[in-house]
Design a protein around this motif. Structure first.
Motif, PDB file in Angstrom:
ATOM      1  N   ARG A  28     -42.600 -97.621  43.226  1.00  0.00           N
ATOM      2  CA  ARG A  28     -43.713 -97.335  42.315  1.00  0.00           C
ATOM      3  C   ARG A  28     -43.745 -95.849  41.943  1.00  0.00           C
ATOM      4  O   ARG A  28     -44.160 -95.479  40.856  1.00  0.00           O
ATOM      5  CB  ARG A  28     -45.046 -97.716  42.955  1.00  0.00           C
ATOM      6  N   GLU A  29     -43.296 -94.992  42.877  1.00  0.00           N
ATOM      7  CA  GLU A  29     -43.396 -93.553  42.665  1.00  0.00           C
ATOM      8  C   GLU A  29     -42.516 -93.037  41.527  1.00  0.00           C
ATOM      9  O   GLU A  29     -42.683 -91.907  41.073  1.00  0.00           O
ATOM     10  CB  GLU A  29     -43.123 -92.775  43.955  1.00  0.00           C
ATOM     11  N   PHE A  30     -41.586 -93.856  41.049  1.00  0.00           N
ATOM     12  CA  PHE A  30     -40.788 -93.434  39.899  1.00  0.00           C
ATOM     13  C   PHE A  30     -41.678 -93.172  38.698  1.00  0.00           C
ATOM     14  O   PHE A  30     -41.367 -92.339  37.858  1.00  0.00           O
ATOM     15  CB  PHE A  30     -39.733 -94.483  39.533  1.00  0.00           C
ATOM     16  N   ASP A  56     -46.715-101.994  38.306  1.00  0.00           N
ATOM     17  CA  ASP A  56     -46.818-103.145  39.202  1.00  0.00           C
ATOM     18  C   ASP A  56     -46.473-104.444  38.479  1.00  0.00           C
ATOM     19  O   ASP A  56     -45.807-105.316  39.049  1.00  0.00           O
ATOM     20  CB  ASP A  56     -48.226-103.226  39.809  1.00  0.00           C
ATOM     21  N   GLU A  57     -46.882-104.567  37.229  1.00  0.00           N
ATOM     22  CA  GLU A  57     -46.538-105.754  36.440  1.00  0.00           C
ATOM     23  C   GLU A  57     -45.044-105.814  36.165  1.00  0.00           C
ATOM     24  O   GLU A  57     -44.436-106.885  36.192  1.00  0.00           O
ATOM     25  CB  GLU A  57     -47.324-105.758  35.130  1.00  0.00           C
ATOM     26  N   MET A  58     -44.436-104.656  35.925  1.00  0.00           N
ATOM     27  CA  MET A  58     -43.001-104.632  35.640  1.00  0.00           C
ATOM     28  C   MET A  58     -42.188-104.977  36.884  1.00  0.00           C
ATOM     29  O   MET A  58     -41.209-105.711  36.799  1.00  0.00           O
ATOM     30  CB  MET A  58     -42.611-103.264  35.084  1.00  0.00           C
ATOM     31  N   ILE A  59     -42.606-104.455  38.023  1.00  0.00           N
ATOM     32  CA  ILE A  59     -41.918-104.789  39.273  1.00  0.00           C
ATOM     33  C   ILE A  59     -42.046-106.285  39.540  1.00  0.00           C
ATOM     34  O   ILE A  59     -41.060-106.948  39.895  1.00  0.00           O
ATOM     35  CB  ILE A  59     -42.459-103.938  40.443  1.00  0.00           C
ATOM     36  N   ALA A  60     -43.245-106.825  39.340  1.00  0.00           N
ATOM     37  CA  ALA A  60     -43.451-108.265  39.556  1.00  0.00           C
ATOM     38  C   ALA A  60     -42.576-109.078  38.601  1.00  0.00           C
ATOM     39  O   ALA A  60     -41.985-110.091  39.001  1.00  0.00           O
ATOM     40  CB  ALA A  60     -44.918-108.620  39.375  1.00  0.00           C
ATOM     41  N   ALA A 141     -35.400-101.221  28.005  1.00  0.00           N
ATOM     42  CA  ALA A 141     -36.045-100.362  28.998  1.00  0.00           C
ATOM     43  C   ALA A 141     -35.014-100.025  30.074  1.00  0.00           C
ATOM     44  O   ALA A 141     -33.957-100.643  30.165  1.00  0.00           O
ATOM     45  CB  ALA A 141     -37.251-101.073  29.608  1.00  0.00           C
ATOM     46  N   SER A 142     -35.356 -99.056  30.899  1.00  0.00           N
ATOM     47  CA  SER A 142     -34.413 -98.636  31.937  1.00  0.00           C
ATOM     48  C   SER A 142     -34.688 -99.328  33.263  1.00  0.00           C
ATOM     49  O   SER A 142     -35.780 -99.840  33.516  1.00  0.00           O
ATOM     50  CB  SER A 142     -34.488 -97.123  32.134  1.00  0.00           C
ATOM     51  N   LEU A 143     -33.683 -99.309  34.113  1.00  0.00           N
ATOM     52  CA  LEU A 143     -33.842 -99.793  35.482  1.00  0.00           C
ATOM     53  C   LEU A 143     -34.969 -99.024  36.166  1.00  0.00           C
ATOM     54  O   LEU A 143     -35.819 -99.613  36.844  1.00  0.00           O
ATOM     55  CB  LEU A 143     -32.533 -99.596  36.259  1.00  0.00           C
ATOM     56  N   GLU A 144     -35.014 -97.714  35.964  1.00  0.00           N
ATOM     57  CA  GLU A 144     -36.031 -96.877  36.590  1.00  0.00           C
ATOM     58  C   GLU A 144     -37.430 -97.192  36.080  1.00  0.00           C
ATOM     59  O   GLU A 144     -38.403 -97.113  36.836  1.00  0.00           O
ATOM     60  CB  GLU A 144     -35.728 -95.396  36.363  1.00  0.00           C
ATOM     61  N   ALA A 145     -37.556 -97.530  34.797  1.00  0.00           N
ATOM     62  CA  ALA A 145     -38.872 -97.886  34.250  1.00  0.00           C
ATOM     63  C   ALA A 145     -39.446 -99.103  34.972  1.00  0.00           C
ATOM     64  O   ALA A 145     -40.660 -99.253  35.079  1.00  0.00           O
ATOM     65  CB  ALA A 145     -38.779 -98.147  32.744  1.00  0.00           C
TER      66      ALA A 145
END
Length: 177
Positions: A28-30, A56-60, A141-145
């Motif tokens: 999340r800290e990215f 959080d939505e993107m990670i999910a 979008a990026s992996l980091e995003a």
């Protein structure tokens, strides 16, 4: 799945490997680095924070996929200050990612294709003029995003994150189930 790996390699990836999305590290800290505008793209690109979406939505969303094909490009630079070479390598990586996107979409509808850094599909993002994205079906979008820890991803895939002096390395991925 091997066909997908072969496709990435045939389109110009230096390396490609499969991993389980459940094995990926998400951070999340990215998003804090994005908010500090480390790369200069914050609020200038629809596919970058804050416009790309809630972390959080993107990670999910990413975790909802089962598999990931990770691909890598490695390019030589004249020296470690070769900004033009880095930009050319980023453009080359975007061209590869776009080619993979166009080849994969018909075969894996719903797959999530992620690149490196800000979206470079258009010369200038419509966000700069406060207009909607003009190419949303090809925007990347990026992996980091998505909070994906790329240095850990590289190790997981058996790839080098850093490939020696005077090189620049980029990563992308296709998440699918």
């Amino acid at each position: 799945m091997e066909n997908l790996k072969d496709l990435a390699l045939s389109l110009g990836a230096k390396n490609a490997a499969f991993v389980k999305v459940s094995d990926l590290s998400f951070r999340r800290e990215f998003r804090a680095a994005c908010e500090q505008n480390t790369c200069g793209k914050y609020k200038t690109c629809w596919m970058c924070p804050p416009d790309v979406g809630d972390i959080d939505e993107m990670i999910a969303r990413a975790k909802a996929y089962e598999n990931a094909l990770v691909f890598q490009t490695v390019n030589q630079l004249e020296d470690s200050f070769d900004i033009e070479g880095m930009e050319a390598a980023a453009k080359k990586h975007t061209t590869l990612t776009t080619a993979i996107l166009k080849a994969v979409r018909p075969r894996l509808p719903g797959a999530l294709i992620l690149g490196a850094g800000a979206c470079h599909v258009c010369k200038a993002c419509a966000r700069l003029e406060d207009k909607p994205c003009i190419n949303p079906e090809n925007a990347i979008a990026s992996l980091e995003a998505y909070g994906i820890a790329v240095s850990e991803l590289a190790a997981l895939c058996g790839m080098n994150y850093i490939n020696g002096p005077n090189t620049v390395t980029f990563f992308g991925g296709v998440l699918f189930s």
